[in-house]
Design an enzyme around this catalytic site. Sequence first.
Site, PDB file in Angstrom:
ATOM      1  N   SER A   1      -4.279 -58.411 -60.402  1.00 40.09           N
ATOM      2  CA  SER A   1      -5.275 -57.446 -60.898  1.00 40.09           C
ATOM      3  C   SER A   1      -6.615 -57.718 -60.232  1.00 40.09           C
ATOM      4  O   SER A   1      -6.936 -58.874 -59.890  1.00 40.09           O
ATOM      5  CB  SER A   1      -5.432 -57.584 -62.409  1.00 40.09           C
ATOM      6  OG  SER A   1      -6.567 -56.862 -62.854  1.00 40.09           O
TER       7      SER A   1
ATOM      8  N   TYR B   1      -6.932 -63.827 -69.375  1.00 46.61           N
ATOM      9  CA  TYR B   1      -6.186 -62.847 -68.580  1.00 46.61           C
ATOM     10  C   TYR B   1      -6.664 -62.876 -67.120  1.00 46.61           C
ATOM     11  O   TYR B   1      -5.847 -62.926 -66.192  1.00 46.61           O
ATOM     12  CB  TYR B   1      -6.370 -61.447 -69.178  1.00 46.61           C
ATOM     13  CG  TYR B   1      -5.641 -60.362 -68.411  1.00 46.61           C
ATOM     14  CD1 TYR B   1      -4.279 -60.140 -68.606  1.00 46.61           C
ATOM     15  CD2 TYR B   1      -6.305 -59.570 -67.481  1.00 46.61           C
ATOM     16  CE1 TYR B   1      -3.602 -59.158 -67.893  1.00 46.61           C
ATOM     17  CE2 TYR B   1      -5.633 -58.582 -66.765  1.00 46.61           C
ATOM     18  CZ  TYR B   1      -4.292 -58.378 -66.982  1.00 46.61           C
ATOM     19  OH  TYR B   1      -3.624 -57.407 -66.271  1.00 46.61           O
TER      20      TYR B   1
HETATM   21  N1  LIG Z   1      -2.052 -51.526 -66.987  1.00 48.73           N
HETATM   22  C1  LIG Z   1      -3.058 -51.864 -66.199  1.00 48.73           C
HETATM   23  O1  LIG Z   1      -4.127 -51.214 -66.203  1.00 48.73           O
HETATM   24  C2  LIG Z   1      -2.954 -53.030 -65.262  1.00 48.73           C
HETATM   25  C3  LIG Z   1      -4.032 -53.276 -64.376  1.00 48.73           C
HETATM   26  C4  LIG Z   1      -3.936 -54.362 -63.512  1.00 48.73           C
HETATM   27  C5  LIG Z   1      -2.802 -55.165 -63.517  1.00 48.73           C
HETATM   28  N2  LIG Z   1      -1.782 -54.898 -64.396  1.00 48.73           N
HETATM   29  C6  LIG Z   1      -0.604 -55.776 -64.375  1.00 48.73           C
HETATM   30  O2  LIG Z   1       0.558 -54.964 -64.252  1.00 48.73           O
HETATM   31  C7  LIG Z   1       1.672 -55.617 -64.861  1.00 48.73           C
HETATM   32  C8  LIG Z   1       2.402 -54.641 -65.767  1.00 48.73           C
HETATM   33  O3  LIG Z   1       1.495 -54.164 -66.741  1.00 48.73           O
HETATM   34  P1  LIG Z   1       1.789 -52.894 -67.658  1.00 48.73           P
HETATM   35  O4  LIG Z   1       0.461 -52.328 -68.008  1.00 48.73           O
HETATM   36  O5  LIG Z   1       2.838 -52.045 -67.039  1.00 48.73           O
HETATM   37  O6  LIG Z   1       2.377 -53.640 -68.963  1.00 48.73           O
HETATM   38  P2  LIG Z   1       3.352 -53.138 -70.149  1.00 48.73           P
HETATM   39  O7  LIG Z   1       3.573 -51.684 -70.120  1.00 48.73           O
HETATM   40  O8  LIG Z   1       2.771 -53.771 -71.368  1.00 48.73           O
HETATM   41  O9  LIG Z   1       4.738 -53.850 -69.792  1.00 48.73           O
HETATM   42  C9  LIG Z   1       4.810 -55.240 -69.808  1.00 48.73           C
HETATM   43  C10 LIG Z   1       6.215 -55.684 -69.505  1.00 48.73           C
HETATM   44  O10 LIG Z   1       6.211 -57.111 -69.521  1.00 48.73           O
HETATM   45  C11 LIG Z   1       7.137 -57.575 -70.499  1.00 48.73           C
HETATM   46  N3  LIG Z   1       6.554 -58.710 -71.223  1.00 48.73           N
HETATM   47  C12 LIG Z   1       5.395 -58.739 -71.908  1.00 48.73           C
HETATM   48  N4  LIG Z   1       5.232 -59.939 -72.488  1.00 48.73           N
HETATM   49  C13 LIG Z   1       6.326 -60.670 -72.154  1.00 48.73           C
HETATM   50  C14 LIG Z   1       6.759 -61.992 -72.471  1.00 48.73           C
HETATM   51  N5  LIG Z   1       6.050 -62.804 -73.269  1.00 48.73           N
HETATM   52  N6  LIG Z   1       7.920 -62.407 -71.949  1.00 48.73           N
HETATM   53  C15 LIG Z   1       8.671 -61.607 -71.163  1.00 48.73           C
HETATM   54  N7  LIG Z   1       8.332 -60.350 -70.834  1.00 48.73           N
HETATM   55  C16 LIG Z   1       7.161 -59.888 -71.345  1.00 48.73           C
HETATM   56  C17 LIG Z   1       7.380 -56.403 -71.439  1.00 48.73           C
HETATM   57  O11 LIG Z   1       8.705 -56.489 -71.991  1.00 48.73           O
HETATM   58  P3  LIG Z   1       8.935 -56.503 -73.595  1.00 48.73           P
HETATM   59  O12 LIG Z   1       8.102 -55.398 -74.162  1.00 48.73           O
HETATM   60  O13 LIG Z   1      10.401 -56.348 -73.817  1.00 48.73           O
HETATM   61  O14 LIG Z   1       8.478 -57.852 -73.982  1.00 48.73           O
HETATM   62  C18 LIG Z   1       7.249 -55.210 -70.513  1.00 48.73           C
HETATM   63  O15 LIG Z   1       8.472 -54.938 -69.872  1.00 48.73           O
HETATM   64  C19 LIG Z   1       1.097 -56.846 -65.573  1.00 48.73           C
HETATM   65  O16 LIG Z   1       1.313 -57.986 -64.792  1.00 48.73           O
HETATM   66  C20 LIG Z   1      -0.388 -56.548 -65.663  1.00 48.73           C
HETATM   67  O17 LIG Z   1      -1.167 -57.723 -65.702  1.00 48.73           O
HETATM   68  C21 LIG Z   1      -1.827 -53.847 -65.262  1.00 48.73           C
END
Ligand SMILES: NC(=O)c1ccc[n+]([C@@H]2O[C@H](COP(=O)([O-])OP(=O)(O)OC[C@H]3O[C@@H](n4cnc5c(N)ncnc54)[C@H](OP(=O)(O)O)[C@@H]3O)[C@@H](O)[C@H]2O)c1
Length: 325
Positions: free
Chosen positions: A154, A179
């Site tokens: 990120s 984070y």
């Molecule tokens: N959204 C943004 O704006 C943004 C910006 C920059 C970077 N990112 C990065 O992008 C990536 C994906 O983010 P997202 O927004 O798509 O997240 P999301 O929709 O919340 O999805 C997160 C995924 O990670 C899994 N997960 C969460 N906690 C976990 C744990 N303790 N153990 C194993 N699996 C776990 C969840 O599975 P379960 O629900 O089954 O646990 C889900 O499949 C992350 O690395 C985040 O830091 C996101």
Amino acid sequence: MSSTRAGTPRLDGRTAVVTGGTDGIGFETARRLAARGARVVVTGRDPAKGGRAAAALREAATGDGGASFLSADFASQAEVRDLAARVDREVDRLDVFVSNAGAWFADPELTDDGVEATFAVNHLAPFLLVNLLSDRLRETAAEAGEARVVVVSSELHRNARMEFRKLRSVHEVTGRGAYARSKLANVLFTFEAAERLRGTGVTANCLHPGAVLGTSLSREYGGAVRAAVSVLDTLPDSFTSRFAKTVSEGADTPVYLAASPEVEGVTGEYFVDRAVERPSATARDERTRRRLWTVSADLTALSPAEQIPPRPDDDAGTAGGNRSQ
Ligand SMILES: NC(=O)c1ccc[n+]([C@@H]2O[C@H](COP(=O)([O-])OP(=O)(O)OC[C@H]3O[C@@H](n4cnc5c(N)ncnc54)[C@H](OP(=O)(O)O)[C@@H]3O)[C@@H](O)[C@H]2O)c1
């Protein structure tokens, strides 16, 4: 990767593991890889949700590789180690490993392993998985010519310093600070892994997917970030698209790094919107990168035999620049 027409390489016969592939950016990444013919394995915590995700991925698949789900809570090192063993048994090749699973803890806590939870989930889990699956990646690269590690970081990494003393503590740790530190660790880890894997055919790159609204993680954002997200949520798409991305747009760079022939051989880079960008000075600091590796191995009790070994000419230490294998 074979290609039927420019920009849409087919991935038949390839296997991709996407952590956190049950939701958000990870699910969309896995869906597109499956739609190009790859066999996909997704991970998450929730078996019911994972089963639904795997069924949807099988619907989207155009190859005969299939899609499956494996569960593990990344806050538990025992579960992560067990997941690595199950992945190793489940797949006979590993062309692409997308480290996408990520969490934001509004109130920092310690895991049962005694580590700050954001760091454990977002950094130590992929550190363990990539190391424990590195033989599989190397074997695949030897046979297929390449294998790829893609780490979702990120832009918030720019706000962080490593502050190693805080990794076993929640004292003076905020959700946002933890984070950002975990996302800095993603970049440092990618660069060190890229350096150690140089010459094996396994590449490692990381990326910022954009500020992606509507994912579970974005709904967890605390304080000012949550306020900004809720305001943006109420605005028309034409306005918010200038500041924030849809999930589909957020998956673009992960899929590009996982599948595009344009980045074949490119390693040790940080990407935003498909372009190489210079990460923060701390992310490029070689001493910090190496210290993080040592500290991570210590916190996970990863033996030297289990680790990707340093290169024999390791003293040179050049990761983080524009380089190809
Ligand atoms: N959204 C943004 O704006 C943004 C910006 C920059 C970077 N990112 C990065 O992008 C990536 C994906 O983010 P997202 O927004 O798509 O997240 P999301 O929709 O919340 O999805 C997160 C995924 O990670 C899994 N997960 C969460 N906690 C976990 C744990 N303790 N153990 C194993 N699996 C776990 C969840 O599975 P379960 O629900 O089954 O646990 C889900 O499949 C992350 O690395 C985040 O830091 C996101």
